[in-house]
Design a protein around this motif. Structure first.
Motif, mmCIF file in Angstrom:
data_model
loop_
_atom_site.group_PDB
_atom_site.id
_atom_site.type_symbol
_atom_site.label_atom_id
_atom_site.label_comp_id
_atom_site.label_asym_id
_atom_site.label_seq_id
_atom_site.Cartn_x
_atom_site.Cartn_y
_atom_site.Cartn_z
ATOM 1 N N LEU A 1 0.816 -1.226 0.000
ATOM 2 C CA LEU A 1 0.000 0.000 0.000
ATOM 3 C C LEU A 1 0.846 1.270 0.000
ATOM 4 O O LEU A 1 0.314 2.355 -0.216
ATOM 5 N N LEU A 2 2.145 1.147 0.239
ATOM 6 C CA LEU A 2 3.007 2.331 0.204
ATOM 7 C C LEU A 2 3.456 2.639 -1.226
ATOM 8 O O LEU A 2 4.066 3.670 -1.479
ATOM 9 N N GLN A 3 3.186 1.717 -2.156
ATOM 10 C CA GLN A 3 3.613 1.926 -3.555
ATOM 11 C C GLN A 3 2.599 2.790 -4.301
ATOM 12 O O GLN A 3 1.443 2.878 -3.889
ATOM 13 N N PRO A 4 3.031 3.355 -5.472
ATOM 14 C CA PRO A 4 2.054 4.073 -6.299
ATOM 15 C C PRO A 4 0.930 3.114 -6.714
ATOM 16 O O PRO A 4 1.199 1.966 -7.068
ATOM 17 N N MET A 5 -0.300 3.599 -6.660
ATOM 18 C CA MET A 5 -1.442 2.695 -6.876
ATOM 19 C C MET A 5 -1.977 2.697 -8.301
ATOM 20 O O MET A 5 -2.810 1.852 -8.644
ATOM 21 N N SER A 6 -1.502 3.643 -9.128
ATOM 22 C CA SER A 6 -2.124 3.768 -10.458
ATOM 23 C C SER A 6 -2.065 2.489 -11.303
ATOM 24 O O SER A 6 -3.003 2.231 -12.057
ATOM 25 N N PRO A 7 -1.004 1.628 -11.192
ATOM 26 C CA PRO A 7 -1.016 0.414 -12.006
ATOM 27 C C PRO A 7 -2.211 -0.517 -11.722
ATOM 28 O O PRO A 7 -2.524 -1.390 -12.526
ATOM 29 N N LEU A 8 -2.870 -0.322 -10.577
ATOM 30 C CA LEU A 8 -3.992 -1.211 -10.242
ATOM 31 C C LEU A 8 -5.270 -0.860 -10.996
ATOM 32 O O LEU A 8 -6.201 -1.664 -11.055
ATOM 33 N N GLY A 9 -5.325 0.365 -11.531
ATOM 34 C CA GLY A 9 -6.536 0.775 -12.257
ATOM 35 C C GLY A 9 -7.580 1.358 -11.319
ATOM 36 O O GLY A 9 -7.304 1.629 -10.152
ATOM 37 N N ARG A 10 -8.778 1.521 -11.844
ATOM 38 C CA ARG A 10 -9.834 2.223 -11.118
ATOM 39 C C ARG A 10 -10.805 1.245 -10.448
ATOM 40 O O ARG A 10 -11.116 0.200 -11.022
ATOM 41 N N PHE A 11 -11.263 1.600 -9.261
ATOM 42 C CA PHE A 11 -12.160 0.702 -8.522
ATOM 43 C C PHE A 11 -13.481 1.377 -8.171
ATOM 44 O O PHE A 11 -13.544 2.585 -7.933
ATOM 45 N N ASP A 12 -14.525 0.552 -8.109
ATOM 46 C CA ASP A 12 -15.844 1.047 -7.708
ATOM 47 C C ASP A 12 -16.057 0.870 -6.209
ATOM 48 O O ASP A 12 -16.765 1.645 -5.580
ATOM 49 N N VAL A 13 -15.465 -0.191 -5.670
ATOM 50 C CA VAL A 13 -15.614 -0.474 -4.239
ATOM 51 C C VAL A 13 -14.245 -0.898 -3.698
ATOM 52 O O VAL A 13 -13.574 -1.728 -4.323
ATOM 53 N N VAL A 14 -13.846 -0.308 -2.576
ATOM 54 C CA VAL A 14 -12.558 -0.684 -1.971
ATOM 55 C C VAL A 14 -12.782 -1.097 -0.517
ATOM 56 O O VAL A 14 -13.405 -0.366 0.256
ATOM 57 N N PHE A 15 -12.292 -2.266 -0.167
ATOM 58 C CA PHE A 15 -12.236 -2.699 1.228
ATOM 59 C C PHE A 15 -10.788 -2.523 1.686
ATOM 60 O O PHE A 15 -9.904 -3.192 1.157
ATOM 61 N N CYS A 16 -10.572 -1.599 2.608
ATOM 62 C CA CYS A 16 -9.221 -1.426 3.158
ATOM 63 C C CYS A 16 -9.389 -1.498 4.671
ATOM 64 O O CYS A 16 -9.452 -0.488 5.359
ATOM 65 N N ARG A 17 -9.525 -2.702 5.176
ATOM 66 C CA ARG A 17 -9.988 -2.884 6.549
ATOM 67 C C ARG A 17 -8.904 -3.492 7.442
ATOM 68 O O ARG A 17 -8.222 -4.436 7.062
ATOM 69 N N ASN A 18 -8.775 -2.892 8.604
ATOM 70 C CA ASN A 18 -7.892 -3.435 9.650
ATOM 71 C C ASN A 18 -6.435 -3.503 9.235
ATOM 72 O O ASN A 18 -5.724 -4.442 9.563
ATOM 73 N N VAL A 19 -6.001 -2.500 8.506
ATOM 74 C CA VAL A 19 -4.577 -2.376 8.188
ATOM 75 C C VAL A 19 -4.086 -0.962 8.531
ATOM 76 O O VAL A 19 -2.973 -0.810 9.026
ATOM 77 N N LEU A 20 -4.951 0.063 8.338
ATOM 78 C CA LEU A 20 -4.518 1.433 8.646
ATOM 79 C C LEU A 20 -4.192 1.586 10.130
ATOM 80 O O LEU A 20 -3.362 2.416 10.496
ATOM 81 N N ILE A 21 -4.801 0.769 10.978
ATOM 82 C CA ILE A 21 -4.531 0.852 12.425
ATOM 83 C C ILE A 21 -3.051 0.681 12.752
ATOM 84 O O ILE A 21 -2.610 1.119 13.799
ATOM 85 N N TYR A 22 -2.307 0.028 11.864
ATOM 86 C CA TYR A 22 -0.883 -0.211 12.155
ATOM 87 C C TYR A 22 0.003 0.950 11.711
ATOM 88 O O TYR A 22 1.198 0.928 11.938
#
Ligand SMILES: C[S@@+](CC[C@H](N)C(=O)[O-])C[C@H]1O[C@@H](n2cnc3c(N)ncnc32)[C@H](O)[C@@H]1O
Length: 281
Positions: A197-218
């Motif tokens: 998640l620290l890398q540039p995200m553009s290669p992943l393309g565009r998303f309609d729904v993102v689950f980013c759960r229980n990782v930002l806490i760290y």
């Protein structure tokens, strides 16, 4: 463990994964890194730290980083987000994407796969409505070891008893000794890839729904902010972001607003037709 060794490893973890460790977590560092020291045939933690300081090896640094990740996950974690997905987010997207008939979902720190597979089972339960649709679930994690487990989709009795309704266990899993493997049609709905998640995200393309759960806490505030800004840039204007129960965008970024009345789901600034963001009132 001396303070210098602790600081050295903490700096590496922060740079490579975003993980921030408090000073009182030295015991955690030592207990998680002992198996790494053994694997690399070091006599003890001090020798591991000396090698990291003097001639760091990429494989060793990767093992250290992966050993410090917390991979706990379970099916339909916290239940509500998955009910909201089925009852609010999916119907919204089916109406909004009626022309393209395509939806992209990202499980951004997927661990051993329970989160993306929970979504895949929900989609499978709605198969009749989704005929002719292309629905992609991209599941990523920093740890290649945990991704290998996720791809295999093999779970212990304890893991399938945590959050998974029995009728879904019977319908979508096959028992293999004392373990359960999620069936291939569900595995095939999820595409697992390593991604930090620290890398540039553009290669992943565009998303309609993102689950980013229980990782930002760290992560610390600055890292949380950068990750959320990156995610916002990858999301459709009417996209939805899910965070974990102990996570929030408040005080971190203004790119997202809570969807009114829907705890834990965020929209990208603009209000959605029929779904108001809290700021929009
Ligand atoms: C506690 S699990 C959360 C799993 C799942 N999202 C859930 O809520 O059940 C956290 C995951 O984040 C991953 N992780 C930690 N730092 C990461 C980073 N910088 N980039 C991508 N994944 C990361 C870990 O490897 C771990 O699998």
């Amino acid at each position: 463990m001396n303070v210098n060794d602790f600081d050295l490893i903490c700096r590496i973890l922060k740079e490579r994964s975003g993980l921030t460790l408090a000073k009182d977590k030295a015991y955690l560092l030592e207990s998680r890194l002992l198996p790494v020291a053994r694997k690399w045939k070091f006599a003890n933690f001090e020798e591991l730290a000396r090698v990291v300081r003097t001639k760091p090896d990429e494989g060793l640094l990767r093992d250290i980083t992966e050993a410090m990740t917390t991979n706990e996950s379970f099916f339909f974690r916290d239940i509500k987000p998955f009910d909201q997905f089925r009852e609010i987010v999916l119907p919204h997207m089916l109406a909004a994407r009626a022309q393209q008939k395509s939806i992209r979902i990202w499980s951004a720190a997927c661990s051993s796969g329970q989160e993306p597979y929970s979504l895949a089972m929900i989609l499978s339960e709605q198969a009749a409505k989704l005929q002719g649709w292309r629905i992609e679930i991209i599941a990523t994690d920093l740890s290649t070891e945990i991704l290998a487990r996720a791809r295999e989709g093999m779970y212990s009795q304890f893991e399938v008893q945590r959050g998974l309704p029995i009728q879904l266990l019977v319908k979508y899993f096959t028992q293999n000794g004392d373990r359960w493997q999620i069936n291939k049609p569900i595995r095939d709905k999820v595409s697992f890839r390593p991604f930090n998640l620290l890398q540039p995200m553009s290669p992943l393309g565009r998303f309609d729904v993102v689950f980013c759960r229980n990782v930002l806490i760290y992560f610390d505030q600055a890292t949380k902010g950068k990750v959320l800004e990156g995610i916002a840039s990858q999301m459709a204007d009417d996209g939805f972001l899910y965070l974990g129960g102990a996570e929030t965008v408040l005080g971190v970024t203004e790119r997202f607003q809570l969807i009114q009345g829907q705890r834990g789901i965020y929209g990208v600034q603009t209000a959605k037709p029929g779904l108001k963001t809290a700021a929009a009132g």
